[in-house]
Design a protein around this motif. Sequence first.
Motif, PDB file in Angstrom:
ATOM      1  N   GLN A  91     -27.124 -18.223 135.472  1.00 12.17           N
ATOM      2  CA  GLN A  91     -26.226 -17.486 134.594  1.00 12.17           C
ATOM      3  C   GLN A  91     -25.221 -18.429 133.940  1.00 12.17           C
ATOM      4  N   ARG A  92     -24.714 -18.005 132.813  1.00  9.09           N
ATOM      5  CA  ARG A  92     -23.667 -18.772 132.147  1.00  9.09           C
ATOM      6  C   ARG A  92     -22.405 -18.729 133.024  1.00  9.09           C
ATOM      7  N   GLU A  93     -21.758 -19.884 133.149  1.00  9.75           N
ATOM      8  CA  GLU A  93     -20.586 -19.958 134.018  1.00  9.75           C
ATOM      9  C   GLU A  93     -19.440 -20.685 133.319  1.00  9.75           C
ATOM     10  N   LEU A  94     -18.243 -20.385 133.767  1.00  9.01           N
ATOM     11  CA  LEU A  94     -17.065 -21.035 133.215  1.00  9.01           C
ATOM     12  C   LEU A  94     -17.024 -22.503 133.624  1.00  9.01           C
ATOM     13  N   VAL A  95     -16.735 -23.351 132.645  1.00  6.85           N
ATOM     14  CA  VAL A  95     -16.443 -24.757 132.930  1.00  6.85           C
ATOM     15  C   VAL A  95     -14.928 -24.919 133.018  1.00  6.85           C
ATOM     16  N   VAL A  96     -14.268 -24.626 131.908  1.00  8.01           N
ATOM     17  CA  VAL A  96     -12.804 -24.687 131.868  1.00  8.01           C
ATOM     18  C   VAL A  96     -12.331 -23.987 130.603  1.00  8.01           C
ATOM     19  N   LYS A  97     -11.183 -23.325 130.682  1.00  7.94           N
ATOM     20  CA  LYS A  97     -10.604 -22.699 129.501  1.00  7.94           C
ATOM     21  C   LYS A  97      -9.096 -22.884 129.498  1.00  7.94           C
ATOM     22  N   LEU A  98      -8.529 -22.816 128.288  1.00  6.60           N
ATOM     23  CA  LEU A  98      -7.111 -23.081 128.103  1.00  6.60           C
ATOM     24  C   LEU A  98      -6.519 -22.009 127.203  1.00  6.60           C
ATOM     25  N   THR A  99      -5.470 -21.352 127.681  1.00  2.00           N
ATOM     26  CA  THR A  99      -4.852 -20.304 126.893  1.00  2.00           C
ATOM     27  C   THR A  99      -3.855 -20.888 125.907  1.00  2.00           C
ATOM     28  N   SER A 100      -3.453 -20.062 124.967  1.00  2.00           N
ATOM     29  CA  SER A 100      -2.478 -20.502 123.973  1.00  2.00           C
ATOM     30  C   SER A 100      -1.120 -20.779 124.600  1.00  2.00           C
ATOM     31  N   ARG A 101      -0.907 -20.241 125.794  1.00  2.00           N
ATOM     32  CA  ARG A 101       0.354 -20.478 126.495  1.00  2.00           C
ATOM     33  C   ARG A 101       0.279 -21.688 127.410  1.00  2.00           C
ATOM     34  N   GLY A 102      -0.886 -22.363 127.397  1.00  2.00           N
ATOM     35  CA  GLY A 102      -0.990 -23.604 128.155  1.00  2.00           C
ATOM     36  C   GLY A 102      -1.517 -23.471 129.558  1.00  2.00           C
ATOM     37  N   ARG A 103      -2.061 -22.321 129.908  1.00  2.00           N
ATOM     38  CA  ARG A 103      -2.583 -22.131 131.257  1.00  2.00           C
ATOM     39  C   ARG A 103      -4.066 -22.506 131.265  1.00  2.00           C
ATOM     40  N   GLY A 126     -12.295 -22.385 125.235  1.00  2.00           N
ATOM     41  CA  GLY A 126     -12.810 -23.008 126.443  1.00  2.00           C
ATOM     42  C   GLY A 126     -14.277 -23.314 126.358  1.00  2.00           C
ATOM     43  N   TRP A 127     -14.814 -23.687 127.504  1.00  2.00           N
ATOM     44  CA  TRP A 127     -16.199 -24.113 127.608  1.00  2.00           C
ATOM     45  C   TRP A 127     -16.884 -23.400 128.767  1.00  2.00           C
ATOM     46  N   TYR A 128     -18.107 -22.994 128.496  1.00  2.00           N
ATOM     47  CA  TYR A 128     -18.987 -22.433 129.507  1.00  2.00           C
ATOM     48  C   TYR A 128     -20.271 -23.257 129.489  1.00  2.00           C
ATOM     49  N   TYR A 143      -7.770 -22.687 133.312  1.00  2.00           N
ATOM     50  CA  TYR A 143      -8.606 -22.089 134.348  1.00  2.00           C
ATOM     51  C   TYR A 143      -9.875 -22.937 134.466  1.00  2.00           C
ATOM     52  N   TYR A 144     -10.199 -23.345 135.680  1.00  2.00           N
ATOM     53  CA  TYR A 144     -11.381 -24.164 135.922  1.00  2.00           C
ATOM     54  C   TYR A 144     -12.455 -23.360 136.629  1.00  2.00           C
ATOM     55  N   GLY A 145     -13.699 -23.712 136.321  1.00  2.77           N
ATOM     56  CA  GLY A 145     -14.799 -23.203 137.104  1.00  2.77           C
ATOM     57  C   GLY A 145     -14.893 -23.988 138.403  1.00  2.77           C
ATOM     58  N   ASP A 146     -15.754 -23.519 139.291  1.00  2.00           N
ATOM     59  CA  ASP A 146     -15.899 -24.180 140.587  1.00  2.00           C
ATOM     60  C   ASP A 146     -16.317 -25.636 140.415  1.00  2.00           C
ATOM     61  N   TYR A 198     -11.331 -29.556 123.182  1.00  2.00           N
ATOM     62  CA  TYR A 198     -12.107 -30.674 123.689  1.00  2.00           C
ATOM     63  C   TYR A 198     -12.195 -30.579 125.215  1.00  2.00           C
ATOM     64  N   VAL A 199     -13.259 -31.132 125.749  1.00  2.00           N
ATOM     65  CA  VAL A 199     -13.318 -31.300 127.196  1.00  2.00           C
ATOM     66  C   VAL A 199     -13.819 -32.712 127.477  1.00  2.00           C
ATOM     67  N   ASP A 200     -13.046 -33.436 128.251  1.00  2.00           N
ATOM     68  CA  ASP A 200     -13.430 -34.758 128.721  1.00  2.00           C
ATOM     69  C   ASP A 200     -14.023 -34.595 130.108  1.00  2.00           C
ATOM     70  N   MET A 201     -15.263 -34.994 130.236  1.00  2.00           N
ATOM     71  CA  MET A 201     -15.995 -34.813 131.484  1.00  2.00           C
ATOM     72  C   MET A 201     -16.252 -36.182 132.099  1.00  2.00           C
ATOM     73  N   ASN A 202     -15.751 -36.385 133.302  1.00  2.00           N
ATOM     74  CA  ASN A 202     -15.883 -37.655 133.991  1.00  2.00           C
ATOM     75  C   ASN A 202     -16.658 -37.481 135.294  1.00  2.00           C
ATOM     76  N   ASN A 203     -17.156 -38.593 135.792  1.00  2.00           N
ATOM     77  CA  ASN A 203     -17.903 -38.590 137.056  1.00  2.00           C
ATOM     78  C   ASN A 203     -18.984 -37.502 137.028  1.00  2.00           C
ATOM     79  N   LEU A 204     -19.767 -37.506 135.988  1.00  2.00           N
ATOM     80  CA  LEU A 204     -20.781 -36.466 135.817  1.00  2.00           C
ATOM     81  C   LEU A 204     -21.881 -36.591 136.862  1.00  2.00           C
TER      82      LEU A 204
END
Length: 122
Positions: free
Chosen positions: A44-56, A35-37, A58-61, A79-85
Amino acid sequence: QVQLVESGGGLVQTGGSLRLSCTASGSIRSIDIMGWYRQAPGKQRELVVKLTSRGRTYYGDSNEGRFTISRDNANNAVYVDMNNLKPEDTAVYYCNAVRVTTTSNHRYLDLWGQGTQVTVSS
């Protein structure tokens, strides 16, 4: 030794898009979570988005709907595709890999890339 190498950061205008890439190098058998932080100056460092090996996923706010994560498990990449930045998306973005197992059964619990700068101008 396993390392994470990121690419794709840069300068973009408000409303623009960027794609960040991260590849894990080394003799890897599996990676549980990728994932990406991000970390903005003074925050502080924050979650952007992460993806588990099972396909789940999780998004940050405030990221769901704008950011899309994908993985290429065969090449140990994420990869993370970021739109409407937005200007508030400006930060150093870090790739993260959790529970990495090598072909020699060595396990890394938590790995980080060196970070890539994303700057969104208003």
